[in-house]
Design a protein around this motif. Structure first.
Motif, short mmCIF file in Angstrom:
data_model
loop_
_atom_site.label_atom_id
_atom_site.label_comp_id
_atom_site.label_asym_id
_atom_site.label_seq_id
_atom_site.Cartn_x
_atom_site.Cartn_y
_atom_site.Cartn_z
N GLU A 1 -33.90 22.86 27.21
CA GLU A 1 -33.24 21.80 26.44
C GLU A 1 -34.16 21.30 25.33
OE1 GLU A 1 -32.35 19.03 29.51
OE2 GLU A 1 -30.55 20.10 30.21
N ALA A 2 -35.46 21.24 25.62
CA ALA A 2 -36.42 20.80 24.62
C ALA A 2 -36.47 21.78 23.44
CB ALA A 2 -37.81 20.66 25.25
N ARG A 3 -36.41 23.07 23.74
CA ARG A 3 -36.44 24.08 22.67
C ARG A 3 -35.28 23.88 21.70
NH1 ARG A 3 -38.56 29.17 22.82
NH2 ARG A 3 -38.70 29.08 25.09
N GLU A 4 -34.11 23.60 22.24
CA GLU A 4 -32.94 23.37 21.39
C GLU A 4 -33.15 22.15 20.49
OE1 GLU A 4 -29.50 23.04 23.84
OE2 GLU A 4 -29.67 25.06 24.69
N ALA A 5 -33.73 21.08 21.06
CA ALA A 5 -33.97 19.87 20.28
C ALA A 5 -34.99 20.12 19.17
CB ALA A 5 -34.44 18.74 21.20
N PHE A 6 -36.07 20.84 19.49
CA PHE A 6 -37.08 21.16 18.48
C PHE A 6 -36.47 21.97 17.35
CE2 PHE A 6 -40.42 21.06 22.06
CZ PHE A 6 -40.74 19.74 21.80
N ASP A 7 -35.75 23.02 17.72
CA ASP A 7 -35.20 23.93 16.71
C ASP A 7 -34.23 23.23 15.79
OD1 ASP A 7 -36.72 25.90 17.84
OD2 ASP A 7 -35.06 27.03 18.72
N GLU A 8 -33.35 22.43 16.36
CA GLU A 8 -32.35 21.74 15.54
C GLU A 8 -33.03 20.80 14.53
OE1 GLU A 8 -28.53 18.68 16.02
OE2 GLU A 8 -29.40 19.65 17.80
N PHE A 9 -34.03 20.07 14.99
CA PHE A 9 -34.71 19.10 14.13
C PHE A 9 -35.53 19.78 13.04
CE2 PHE A 9 -38.25 16.26 13.08
CZ PHE A 9 -37.59 15.07 12.80
N ILE A 10 -36.36 20.75 13.44
CA ILE A 10 -37.28 21.37 12.49
C ILE A 10 -36.53 22.23 11.47
CG2 ILE A 10 -39.21 22.99 12.24
CD1 ILE A 10 -40.21 22.02 14.97
N TYR A 11 -35.58 23.04 11.94
CA TYR A 11 -34.83 23.89 10.99
C TYR A 11 -34.02 23.04 10.02
CZ TYR A 11 -36.02 28.17 13.50
OH TYR A 11 -36.70 29.25 14.05
N SER A 12 -33.53 21.89 10.48
CA SER A 12 -32.80 21.00 9.58
C SER A 12 -33.71 20.48 8.48
CB SER A 12 -32.22 19.83 10.39
OG SER A 12 -31.65 18.87 9.53
#
Length: 503
Positions: free
Chosen positions: A244-255
Motif C-alpha cells: 500500500e505504501a508503494r502505491e502512495a509513493f508512486d502516485e505522489f512522486i509521479y504526479s
C-alpha cells in the motif's frame, strides 16, 4: 496435486510451530544470548524480542564484547554476523570499503527503493553521489534550505504549536516533526509544498507511507522469504502495508514529476533540484521516469525520517534533562542577543548557526544515543577476516549496530548512557569532532551522508525556534521506546504539552 499443496504450505506450518515455540520460551538464566535450538536455531529468541529488537541486540553485543554470530533456521539463509566494534566498523565502511557493497540481499530487502542511492553500488552509486553532491554543494542550495525552513516554521510549525498551547491539548511532536520535514524535503526536491503541517493537519497518504515501509523493511532482515511471500500472496502483515505504501509513493512522486514536465520554462535562475535531476538522469539506461522516482524516494526517506526522528529524541532528552535546556537558552541569549519572537528571521546563512556550540553538542549527544538509522547491512564479495578475528564468507550477511555503539562503555566510557553535551566540547570551548567509526550517525567512509550539513542546519533552525518560544513537557505516563523499524522512531510517538515562554 495434494503433494504440491503440502509443499507450498510447509513453510507456514513450520513458521506456526516456530511462533508456538517462541511463546513457550522462558528465561532460564540471566544471559541475553538466545538459545541455539535444533532446526530453528536462534530464531525463537529473536522473535521473542522482536518488540525490543535494538535493545536485545545491544544486550547480546555487550555480553559478547561487540560481535555476535546470530544463527537463523536451517536452510533459510538467515545467519547474521552482528557487530558494534569500532575497529570492525572502520574496516568495513572505510579501510576495506570495496569488499563490502550493499549486496544482492540488501537490494532484495529494500527493493521498494529501486535504483536509488541507498540501494546502489559501484558505478550507479558513483553517479548518484556525484549528481547529488554537486547539487547539495551549490551555493544556492543552502539559501533555498534556509528560506524553505523559515517559511515552514513561520507558516506551519508556529501556528500549529500556538493552537496546541491555546487549546491546552496534547500533541504528538514526532508527528509534527515528520510533517514539517516531509513538507521541507518535498519543497526542496519536488518544488511542491504539500502543506501537511498546517492547522488542518490533513491526511496525505504519501506522508503516512514511510513508517509502515520502514517497519516492514526491518522484519525482512529476520523473517524467512517463504513467510514474506505468503504475506504478499494473501495480502496480510507487514508486506501488505509495504504494498500500500508503494502505491502512495508512486502516485505522489509521479504526479510531481508530471507537473514539472508540464511547466513552461520561465527563465528563472532559481536552483530547481527536480529539473536538475531530470536533466542529469535523462540518458540513463532503462526507464528514466522510474529511475527518477527511485532517486527522489531515497532522498525523501533521508530528508523526512532521519531529521524528524533526531528532533523527536532531542526534545525528549531535553524534557528529561532541564539543566541542559537551561544551558542552551543561556547560550542562545548570549550569542544571539535576540528577544523577538520570530528569532528565525536572524539567520540568513548557515554560518549564523555555527556560534551555538552547546546546542551542537546536545544534538550530537542525541544522535549518539538514538541514531536515526540504527543499523547498516553489508555483504562481502570475497571471504575476509574482521579485525575482531571473526572469519566471514563471501556473500554472508553482516549487520552493523549503530544503536548499540552509543551504549557501549568500551567506546564512550562508564557514563555512556548519560545525556552529556559537554562530551562534544573541547577544553577551549569549540566543537569536538569524533571519528565516524566511533560516531556513525551519518554513516562513515565513502558513503558518509551527503545531507549531514543539511540535517544539522534544519535541526538547529527548528530547535532554536522552538526552544526560544516554547516549553515542552512530555505527558506523564507516556511510554517512549524505539520502534521496530530500520528508522529509530518512537513506537508510540512523543505526546507532549506545549506552553509559551512569554507567558
Amino acid at each position: 496435486m495434494a503433494i504440491n499443496i503440502i509443499i507450498q504450505l510447509l513453510p507456514l506450518f513450520l513458521f506456526t510451530f516456530l511462533i508456538f515455540l517462541t511463546l513457550r520460551i522462558k528465561s532460564s538464566s540471566r544471559s541475553s544470548l538466545p538459545t541455539d535450538w535444533p532446526v530453528f536455531r536462534m530464531t525463537p529468541g529473536l522473535l521473542k524480542n522482536a518488540h525490543r529488537i535494538h535493545e536485545f541486540v545491544t544486550d547480546v553485543l555487550k555480553e559478547c564484547h561487540g560481535t555476535f554470530h546470530l544463527k537463523g533456521p536451517v536452510l533459510a539463509d538467515l545467519d547474521l554476523l552482528i557487530t558494534s566494534e569500532p575497529a570492525n566498523i572502520h574496516y568495513i565502511l572505510s579501510k576495506n570499503f570495496t569488499n563490502y557493497p550493499k549486496g544482492p540481499d540488501f537490494r532484495k530487502i529494500f527493493e521498494i527503493l529501486g535504483d536509488g542511492i541507498f540501494n546502489a553500488d559501484a558505478h550507479l552509486w558513483e553517479l548518484h553521489r556525484r549528481t547529488t553532491g554537486s547539487l547539495f554543494n551549490n551555493a544556492e542550495f543552502y539559501k533555498m534550505l534556509l528560506e524553505t525552513s523559515k517559511n515552514k516554521v513561520e507558516k506551519g510549525l508556529i501556528p500549529v504549536l500556538d493552537r496546541v498551547w491555546r487549546d491546552g491539548i496534547e500533541v504528538d511532536l514526532q508527528e509534527i516533526f515528520q510533517r514539517l520535514t516531509f513538507d521541507n524535503i518535498c519543497s526542496l526536491l519536488l518544488d511542491h509544498d504539500p502543506q501537511s503541517l498546517s492547522l488542518e493537519l490533513p491526511y496525505i497518504p504519501c506522508e503516512k507511507a514511510f513508517t509502515p515501509t520502514e517497519e516492514a523493511l526491518l522484519y525482512r532482515h529476520f523473517l524467512p522469504e517463504s513467510v514474506l511471500k505468503l504475506q504478499r500472496l494473501i495480502g496480510v502483515g507487514k508486506e501488505r502495508g509495504l504494498s500500500e505504501a508503494r502505491e502512495a509513493f508512486d502516485e505522489f512522486i509521479y504526479s510531481c514529476i508530471s507537473k514539472k514536465r508540464q511547466q513552461a520554462q520561465n527563465g528563472t535562475h532559481k536552483l530547481d533540484l527536480l529539473a536538475a535531476y531530470m536533466e542529469a538522469y535523462k540518458e540513463t539506461t532503462g526507464n528514466p521516469e522510474v529511475f527518477l522516482r527511485d532517486t527522489l524516494l531515497n532522498l525523501m526517506v533521508a530528508g523526512r525520517d532521519t531529521t524528524s526522528t533526531a528532533l523527536s529524541w532531542f526534545f525528549w532528552l531535553l524534557a528529561k534533562n532541564p539543566a541542559v535546556e537551561c544551558k542552551i537558552l543561556e547560550e542562545m541569549e548570549s550569542k544571539l542577543h535576540s528577544k523577538e519572537e520570530q528569532i528565525w528571521t536572524r539567520f540568513s546563512k548557515r554560518e549564523d548557526l555555527g556560534e551555538l556550540v552547546y546546542l551542537h553538542g546536545a544534538l550530537c549527544e542525541a544522535l549518539r544515543l538514538f541514531p536515526p538509522v540504527g543499523l547498516e547491512h553489508k555483504a562481502p564479495i570475497r571471504p575476509d577476516i574482521l579485525p575482531s578475528g571473526h572469519p566471514i564468507d563471501k556473500d554472508s550477511k553482516i549487520v552493523l549496530s549503530f544503536y548499540s555503539m552509543g551504549r557501549m562503555e568500551s567506546i564512550w566510557g562508564k557514563d555512556c548512557l548519560e545525556f552529556k553535551p559537554e562530551r562534544w566540547i573541547t577544553e577551549k570551548g569549540g566543537i569536538k569532532h569524533e571519528p565516524s567509526y566511533k560516531f556513525p550517525a551519518f554513516n562513515a567512509g565513502p558513503r558518509t551522508c551527503l545531507g549531514k550539513e543539511m540535517a544539522f542546519t534544519q535541526m538547529k533552525f527548528i530547535a532554536i525556534s522552538m526552544i526560544h518560544n516554547y516549553r515542552v513537557e512530555v505527558v506523564e505516563g507516556h511510554q517512549v521506546v524505539p520502534s521496530d523499524s530500520i528508522i529509530l522512531q518512537m513506537k508510540y510517538g512523543l505526546k507532549a504539552r506545549i506552553s509559551r515562554r512569554s507567558t
